[in-house]
Design an enzyme around this catalytic site. Structure first.
Site, PDB file in Angstrom:
ATOM      1  N   HIS A   1      -3.552  -1.540  -1.716  1.00 40.95           N
ATOM      2  CA  HIS A   1      -4.676  -0.773  -1.190  1.00 40.95           C
ATOM      3  C   HIS A   1      -5.979  -1.229  -1.849  1.00 40.95           C
ATOM      4  CE1 HIS A   1      -6.133   2.859   0.882  1.00 40.95           C
ATOM      5  NE2 HIS A   1      -6.936   3.030  -0.151  1.00 40.95           N
TER       6      HIS A   1
ATOM      7  N   ASP B   1       0.841  -1.207   0.000  1.00 41.07           N
ATOM      8  CA  ASP B   1       0.000   0.000   0.000  1.00 41.07           C
ATOM      9  C   ASP B   1       0.876   1.257   0.000  1.00 41.07           C
ATOM     10  OD1 ASP B   1      -1.901   1.958   0.336  1.00 41.07           O
ATOM     11  OD2 ASP B   1      -2.949   0.934   1.976  1.00 41.07           O
TER      12      ASP B   1
END
Length: 411
Positions: free
Chosen positions: A201, A170
Site C-alpha cells: 500500500h 496490500d
C-alpha cells in the site's frame, strides 16, 4: 503553484476549501484529485502541482471538512491514529456529493477547457470509483483503493473509463478482494486493472516506506495515458522532440534547448553516466560538455520512432568524426580522427508540452572499437558493423558466435 478556493456544498450546509493548481498555459482539462486519509496535506498539493505540469487544471477538495475543516496530517504514528479516526467518521455518500460539487466548481472556472477526470489514492481511490459510478466524469483513476469490493453492484452505472492500480501485498485490499473486483470489472470494455507485484500500500507516495519507484512510474504512465485519451490535452510530442534536437545539434543554443524542458529536468546517458539532474547541473552539462563539444559533422539518421501518450522512443544512428574530445560520449579519449556510426536509442519522457527527461542508450564497446582503442579480437563485440546491419538486415548474422556453424544441419 496553487491557490485555495471555496466550493459550495450541494446540500446547502456550507462551503469547503479546495486546493487548485493551474497549468503553465493558464487552462486545461479538469482533474479532481482525491486525498488519502491524511487530508489535503503537502503530499497532495505536490501531486496536484505535478499534474498541473502535465497540463491539467487540478482541484483537491477537502473531503473531511464536515468533521473538521482543513485537515492536514503527516505520517507519524500520532497522525496515523488521527487519520484513521477521520476515516472511520467519514460519510462517503456525502463525500461523493462533495466531489460532485467540486466538479461543478471546476467546470465553472474560466481556466477549464472541457473534460473531467478524477484520480485518488487510498480512500481517494475508493471515492474515485464511486465518482465514476455516481458522477458525470470522463475518466476515473484509483491507486490502492480499499473497500471497492463492497460497491461492485454500482459498476453498471460507470459511463467513462476506469483505471485501478493495486499493490500485490496490500493488507487493505488483499487478494480475495482483488479477485472479486477483477471478476466484476475485468470483462468491461472501459476498465483497466493493474496489480504491481511485490509492492505494498502507498507504493506511489515518495514519502512512504513502501514507495517503489518503478511501479510508481509505470502506474503514472498508465494513468496519464487514459487521461490523455479521454480528456486530453493533446500535444505533438514528435514536434516538441524535433525542436529540442534542432536546438541541440543544429543551432546549438543552450538557452533554447533548456526552454523546451520542465523547470527541473534530467538527462542520463546510460553507458557513460553523463548528463545532469536539475536545471543548474543540466545547463552546465549542456553548456560546457555537450552542445558545443559535438563534432561539426555530427548528424542523426532516424530509423524508427514510437510515440506514446507521455513519451517517445527514437531509434537512430548517431554519426560523427572524432576530431575533438567528446566529454559525454568518450570522456578522456583524445581525438582519433576516426569516423563513427553507432545505433542509439533515446527514451524521452514529457510532462505536458515540456521534456522531463532523456534516457540515452548505445553500445559503448562499438564506439571504442571504431575509435581503435578497444581490440575486438577474441571479444563478442563489433564496430561499425552494428550500424551497417541496422540499415541492412540481410547482412550476415551470428558472425561472433563460434558455435553457429555447428547447428547448420541440426533439427
Amino acid at each position: 503553484m496553487g491557490i485555495q478556493i471555496q466550493v459550495d456544498a450541494k446540500d446547502g450546509s456550507g462551503k469547503f476549501s479546495a486546493y487548485m493548481a493551474v497549468p503553465a498555459s493558464g487552462e486545461g482539462p479538469g482533474l479532481i484529485l482525491l486525498q488519502e486519509i491524511f487530508g489535503v496535506n503537502g503530499t497532495m498539493r505536490q501531486i496536484a502541482d505535478y499534474y498541473a505540469e502535465e497540463g491539467y487544471l487540478v482541484l483537491v477538495p477537502d473531503l473531511f471538512w464536515r468533521q473538521e475543516p482543513n485537515v492536514e496530517l503527516n505520517y507519524d504514528e500520532a497522525s496515523w491514529q488521527k487519520a484513521f479516526g477521520f476515516y472511520q467518521g467519514f460519510d462517503q455518500d456525502k463525500g461523493v456529493e462533495d466531489i460532485d460539487a467540486a466538479i461543478t466548481a471546476l467546470k465553472a472556472r474560466q481556466e477549464f477547457t472541457g473534460g473531467v477526470g478524477v484520480l485518488g489514492f487510498c480512500l481517494g481511490a475508493r471515492m474515485a470509483y464511486l465518482a465514476a459510478c455516481r458522477c458525470d466524469v470522463d475518466a476515473a483513476v484509483g491507486y490502492y483503493g480499499m473497500g471497492i469490493e463492497n460497491h461492485l453492484d454500482e459498476a453498471d452505472n460507470i459511463r467513462g473509463r476506469l483505471v485501478l492500480h493495486f499493490a500485490e501485498n496490500d493488507e487493505y485490499c488483499p487478494a480475495a478482494a482483488r479477485n472479486d473486483i477483477h471478476a466484476a470489472l475485468e470483462p468491461r470494455e472501459k476498465v483497466e486493472l493493474y496489480t504491481y507485484p511485490g509492492v505494498d500500500h502507498a507504493f506511489a507516495r515518495p514519502a512512504s516506506e513502501h514507495y517503489h519507484k518503478p511501479s510508481a512510474l509505470m502506474a503514472h504512465e498508465r494513468s496519464v495515458a487514459v487521461l490523455r485519451k479521454t480528456i486530453g490535452p493533446d500535444y505533438n510530442l514528435s514536434h516538441l522532440w524535433d525542436k529540442h534536437c534542432e536546438y541541440e545539434f543544429n543551432t546549438r543554443n543552450v538557452e533554447d534547448t533548456m526552454a523546451t524542458m520542465v523547470a527541473e529536468p534530467y538527462v542520463n546517458h546510460i553507458p557513460t553516466l553523463t548528463g545532469g539532474v536539475g536545471y543548474k547541473d543540466l545547463y552546465r552539462f549542456y553548456k560546457h560538455h555537450f552542445v558545443d563539444v559535438n563534432p561539426g559533422d555530427t548528424h542523426l539518421i532516424p530509423i524508427s520512432r514510437t510515440i506514446g501518450d507521455t513519451q517517445i522512443v527514437d531509434e537512430l544512428l548517431f554519426c560523427f568524426t572524432h576530431d575533438r574530445e567528446i566529454d559525454w560520449l568518450v570522456p578522456g579519449i583524445a581525438p582519433t580522427g576516426k569516423y563513427v556510426e553507432i545505433p542509439l536509442l533515446a527514451v524521452v519522457k514529457f510532462r505536458g508540452d515540456k521534456l522531463y527527461h532523456e534516457h540515452i542508450y548505445w553500445d559503448q564497446a562499438s564506439v571504442l572499437v571504431q575509435l581503435g582503442v578497444l581490440d575486438p579480437t577474441g571479444l563478442p563485440v563489433a564496430g561499425r558493423e552494428t550500424a551497417a546491419k541496422l540499415l541492412d538486415e540481410t547482412l550476415p548474422s551470428n558472425t561472433l558466435m563460434p558455435t553457429w556453424p555447428n547447428s547448420e544441419n541440426k533439427n
